[in-house]
Design an enzyme around this catalytic site. Structure first.
Site, PDB file in Angstrom:
ATOM      1  N   GLU A 156       5.861  -4.616   7.775  1.00  0.00           N
ATOM      2  CA  GLU A 156       5.057  -3.633   8.512  1.00  0.00           C
ATOM      3  C   GLU A 156       5.604  -3.279   9.892  1.00  0.00           C
ATOM      4  OE1 GLU A 156       2.481  -5.226   5.298  1.00  0.00           O
ATOM      5  OE2 GLU A 156       3.834  -6.136   6.770  1.00  0.00           O
ATOM      6  N   GLY A 192       1.024  -5.338   0.920  1.00  0.00           N
ATOM      7  CA  GLY A 192      -0.185  -5.508   0.136  1.00  0.00           C
ATOM      8  C   GLY A 192       0.048  -6.179  -1.200  1.00  0.00           C
ATOM      9  N   GLY A 203       0.818  -1.201   0.000  1.00  0.00           N
ATOM     10  CA  GLY A 203       0.000   0.000   0.000  1.00  0.00           C
ATOM     11  C   GLY A 203       0.857   1.258   0.000  1.00  0.00           C
ATOM     12  N   ASP A 205      -0.915  -6.892   7.263  1.00  0.00           N
ATOM     13  CA  ASP A 205      -2.340  -6.842   6.966  1.00  0.00           C
ATOM     14  C   ASP A 205      -2.578  -7.340   5.549  1.00  0.00           C
ATOM     15  OD1 ASP A 205      -1.136  -4.539   5.793  1.00  0.00           O
ATOM     16  OD2 ASP A 205      -3.103  -3.595   5.633  1.00  0.00           O
TER      17      ASP A 205
END
Length: 465
Positions: A233, A210, A161, A241
């Site tokens: 992350e 992502g 992301g 995530d």
């Protein structure tokens, strides 16, 4: 078939096989698309006439074929029509606004979505999530599309992301835009994980965060010598995530915990060995496999798998790979708490001076202490949840992580690693010992009654992975 029927059929094949219309998007007063590696530009009037001609041609062709009253050639062609759905029209080309962040390449029986932000390693945006949803839904419903592929432009597949944009949105107080980012991308990952058509992701280059979420839930994943995978992350004060708590938790042993906590990287052979990739191919042969896939006339996963098996390569992780230390890794990362994991590594490092233990300890001291505890619990819960349950829980966790109500680690991590790049984040809390149970619990509680949970179409699309 009569001469006219043959002429119309040839015209149809030219339109569908050379110019699959749903690969074109409007750019100014023209329509642009990429077919078989070549770029085409058609002015608006010509494109409109092309679509109208296709409609008229299909009507005339069906009438002509039916008029044959069951001749052998006509019967064969009618069976071809029923399989291919000749009367179906493109779902996206005429109605889709230009979005150069996701391009489309077309073959006769497949479509390829191309993540197209090469200057930022194809980092995902809200617009990309929405466009991918729209494209994949239209392709899934289109009988002319047998399977779907996804790749990145430039030197990366997808770096995850666009967290730098999220960082700026948070600092500008635009939390609703942050929520929309997750509401656009997480449902696409669920759509991919429940897609009934085969999916091939070509992970040539950086595949992080992502980037795993938009590829690993699909049917096939091709790793290469240029693939670099990670869930990084914790380095920016966040948690794995985009469905990572689902797929990491299903890796062999406690490899998922190791990757989630340390943000360490895997290469292509390692991805293949642990199951994150289904096939491996040297990057120089990517054009070949794309060409071979483009020739397939199928929606059968076994046919696609046979093609990938034929061109895939058998590789093994090198001697320094963490996968050769899986027993030691399991021994250390199987413990219930972060503190116990660190203690186990320290004992082993003190006893054997093992370089892997020493480097792993160093990394665990560099990342966010709160992220360590949140991520460990997330992976452990993901091991007993479905994909949709993981995504809903990760959505709650993501909003909590961005809210600054518990900590400002996300913004601090992005600032230090990606914005100012001083590589000196000031974590809050600063150590594992100061992370309380209440802090961790707050990430996992349901959102307030005024904040709806992530909505996924679980009644109509049940996850099967």
């Amino acid at each position: 078939m009569t001469w006219k029927e043959t002429e119309w059929l040839n015209s149809y094949n030219t339109l569908v096989n050379i110019f699959p219309l749903d690969v074109f998007t409007m750019s100014g007063k023209c329509w642009k698309g990429k077919v078989d590696g070549k770029c085409y530009t058609i002015n608006h009037r010509a494109f409109t006439r092309l679509v109208e001609f296709r409609k008229q041609m299909m009507q005339r062709l069906k009438v002509a074929v039916l008029a044959r009253h069951g001749g052998l050639d006509s019967c064969r062609f009618l069976r071809h029509c029923s399989r291919r759905g000749l009367c179906s029209l493109p779902d996206t080309a005429l109605n889709d606004d230009l979005d150069n962040q996701v391009l489309v390449e077309g073959k006769a029986w497949s479509r390829t979505a191309v993540l197209n932000r090469p200057s930022v390693l194809n980092a995902l945006t809200t617009a990309m999530g929405l466009r991918l949803q729209k494209l994949y839904r239209s392709w899934e419903d289109n009988p002319d599309v047998g399977f779907i592929a996804l790749k990145g432009s430039g030197k990366a597949f997808c770096a995850g992301g666009d967290v730098v944009s999220l960082y700026h949105l948070i600092n500008e107080g635009r939390m609703e835009d942050c929520k929309e980012f997750f509401r656009a991308l997480y449902p696409f990952m669920y759509l991919l994980g429940t897609c009934l058509k085969p999916h091939v992701a070509i992970l040539n280059g950086v595949t992080m965060g992502g980037g795993g979420g938009v590829s690993i839930p699909g049917t096939f994943r091709i790793a290469t010598d240029k693939t670099v995978f990670a869930t990084p992350e914790t380095l920016i004060g966040f948690h794995p995530d985009a469905g990572a708590s689902f797929y990491l938790s299903h890796l062999p042993g406690h490899l998922g915990e190791f990757l989630a906590l340390t943000s360490e990287k895997l290469n292509g052979p390692e991805m293949l060995a642990c199951g994150l990739a289904t096939h491996y191919l040297h990057s120089s042969r990517i054009p070949l496999i794309e060409e071979e896939l483009g020739k397939l006339v199928t929606d059968d996963p076994s046919v696609i798998e046979t093609c990938l098996d034929k061109h895939g390569e058998l590789v093994h992780p090198n001697k320094s790979s963490v996968l050769h230390r899986i027993e030691l890794l399991d021994e250390c990362f199987s413990h219930d708490t972060v503190e116990e994991i660190i203690d186990a590594l320290e004992i082993e490092a003190g006893r054997t001076k093992d370089p892997w233990c020493i480097s792993t300890l160093k990394r665990l001291k560099e990342v966010s202490p709160l992220s360590l505890k949140v991520s460990l619990r997330s992976i452990r819960e993901g091991r007993f949840q479905t994909l949709d349950q993981c995504l809903v829980r990760e959505y709650r966790m993501s909003l909590q992580g961005l809210s600054k109500q518990i900590t400002g680690d996300f913004c601090e991590g992005v600032r230090a690693r990606l914005v100012e790049k001083d590589s000196a984040p000031k974590w809050d809390p600063p150590s594992v010992e100061k992370v309380t149970k209440d802090m961790v619990d707050q990430y996992f509680v349901p959102l307030s009654e005024f904040e709806p949970d992530l909505e996924l179409p679980t009644e109509s699309r049940e996850a099967f992975i």
